[in-house]
Design a protein around this motif. Sequence first.
Motif, mmCIF file in Angstrom:
data_model
loop_
_atom_site.group_PDB
_atom_site.id
_atom_site.type_symbol
_atom_site.label_atom_id
_atom_site.label_comp_id
_atom_site.label_asym_id
_atom_site.label_seq_id
_atom_site.Cartn_x
_atom_site.Cartn_y
_atom_site.Cartn_z
ATOM 1 N N THR A 79 -3.328 -0.417 8.543
ATOM 2 C CA THR A 79 -3.262 -0.551 10.005
ATOM 3 C C THR A 79 -2.816 -1.959 10.386
ATOM 4 O OG1 THR A 79 -5.025 1.094 10.315
ATOM 5 C CG2 THR A 79 -4.564 -0.392 12.154
ATOM 6 N N LEU A 80 -1.829 -2.021 11.265
ATOM 7 C CA LEU A 80 -1.330 -3.298 11.759
ATOM 8 C C LEU A 80 -1.691 -3.439 13.231
ATOM 9 C CD1 LEU A 80 2.307 -3.186 10.296
ATOM 10 C CD2 LEU A 80 0.218 -3.921 9.147
ATOM 11 N N PRO A 116 2.294 10.183 8.716
ATOM 12 C CA PRO A 116 2.200 8.721 8.761
ATOM 13 C C PRO A 116 1.410 8.167 7.578
ATOM 14 C CG PRO A 116 1.592 9.709 10.868
ATOM 15 C CD PRO A 116 1.652 10.817 9.875
ATOM 16 N N THR A 117 1.843 7.015 7.108
ATOM 17 C CA THR A 117 1.117 6.309 6.050
ATOM 18 C C THR A 117 0.566 4.986 6.552
ATOM 19 O OG1 THR A 117 3.178 5.313 5.275
ATOM 20 C CG2 THR A 117 2.489 7.373 4.219
ATOM 21 N N LYS A 118 0.818 4.668 7.815
ATOM 22 C CA LYS A 118 0.253 3.458 8.404
ATOM 23 C C LYS A 118 0.097 3.660 9.905
ATOM 24 C CE LYS A 118 3.308 0.447 7.249
ATOM 25 N NZ LYS A 118 4.044 -0.836 7.136
ATOM 26 N N ASN A 119 -0.699 2.795 10.503
ATOM 27 C CA ASN A 119 -0.904 2.793 11.952
ATOM 28 C C ASN A 119 -0.443 1.463 12.516
ATOM 29 O OD1 ASN A 119 -2.491 5.287 11.650
ATOM 30 N ND2 ASN A 119 -4.085 3.936 10.855
ATOM 31 N N ILE A 120 0.083 1.509 13.731
ATOM 32 C CA ILE A 120 0.397 0.287 14.467
ATOM 33 C C ILE A 120 -0.358 0.355 15.787
ATOM 34 C CG2 ILE A 120 2.194 -1.101 15.543
ATOM 35 C CD1 ILE A 120 4.172 0.131 13.589
ATOM 36 N N TYR A 152 -6.760 -3.148 7.304
ATOM 37 C CA TYR A 152 -6.054 -3.617 8.492
ATOM 38 C C TYR A 152 -5.631 -5.069 8.315
ATOM 39 C CZ TYR A 152 -9.687 -6.780 10.147
ATOM 40 O OH TYR A 152 -10.548 -7.832 10.266
ATOM 41 N N ARG A 153 -4.684 -5.468 9.114
ATOM 42 C CA ARG A 153 -4.338 -6.880 9.203
ATOM 43 C C ARG A 153 -3.684 -7.143 10.563
ATOM 44 N NH1 ARG A 153 -0.321 -4.918 5.674
ATOM 45 N NH2 ARG A 153 1.834 -5.356 6.299
#
Length: 257
Positions: free
Chosen positions: A181-182, A149-153, A213-214
């Motif tokens: 991170t979203l 993974p390159t991002k988190n939700i 994050y956003r």
Amino acid sequence: MFKVLVASEGATISPTVFEFIKQMNRNTPVLLSGLFLPKLHFIDLLSAGSSVREELLYDEKMHWELVTIVYEFINFCKCNNINYTLYSDSGQFELPELQRETRFADLLIIGEELLKSGNTDSRPGKYLEKLLQDCECPVVVIPEKYTAPTKNIIAFDGSEAAVLALKQFSHLLPGFAANETLFVAVSNDSVRDDSILKEGQLTEVANSHYPFYRMEPEIGNMLEYFSGEKSSEKAMIVAATCTALPCFGAPMFITGY
């Protein structure tokens, strides 16, 4: 160092599980505890429940399958400088023992295919729910097709459990928490509620645990997100409950039922 329990059955551990553990260990050293069950025993274990004692079928073929997987596990740990312990089952393992193992573990990692074993409709959700009911530590489910993974939700519903989940994830998997991170607003029925992403306390916690994050309420609910083109993105899902997760196919970090 965290104690990580990895559960597997049959003749092999999923290569995607090994890959995730390698990535985790590069960021935070782990003590890897292997729990090896004969084929289909894991699903039988979840199906039977803690009140039923049943000696499951265990034959010579299963014995040698377990021997093979144990050697595979040991070789993996030695090649990657991972400390390890072992637990294998000869048909006597029961649900209370699984609960006790998870009580003293920081994390349980399983392959998605483990939850499909013996399940003719190939829908692992009901077994995941049962597993989460009985586990006393967070669970990571790794899909059969895995890309780092390159991002988190983060599926966030404003509950105490959801806040605990986002803190546990950053604590146990800091290397992954450093990714983009979203935060996605969800509720028990997967209906969007953007207002829960606007709380000042959430911003403070996010700032403390996630450097990149956003909040993205325009994404909509989790079902909408994964039904579109973005479903192919290399994301890891973080949730306090599996009811917030509409699908499999992505790595998932779940802290409760």
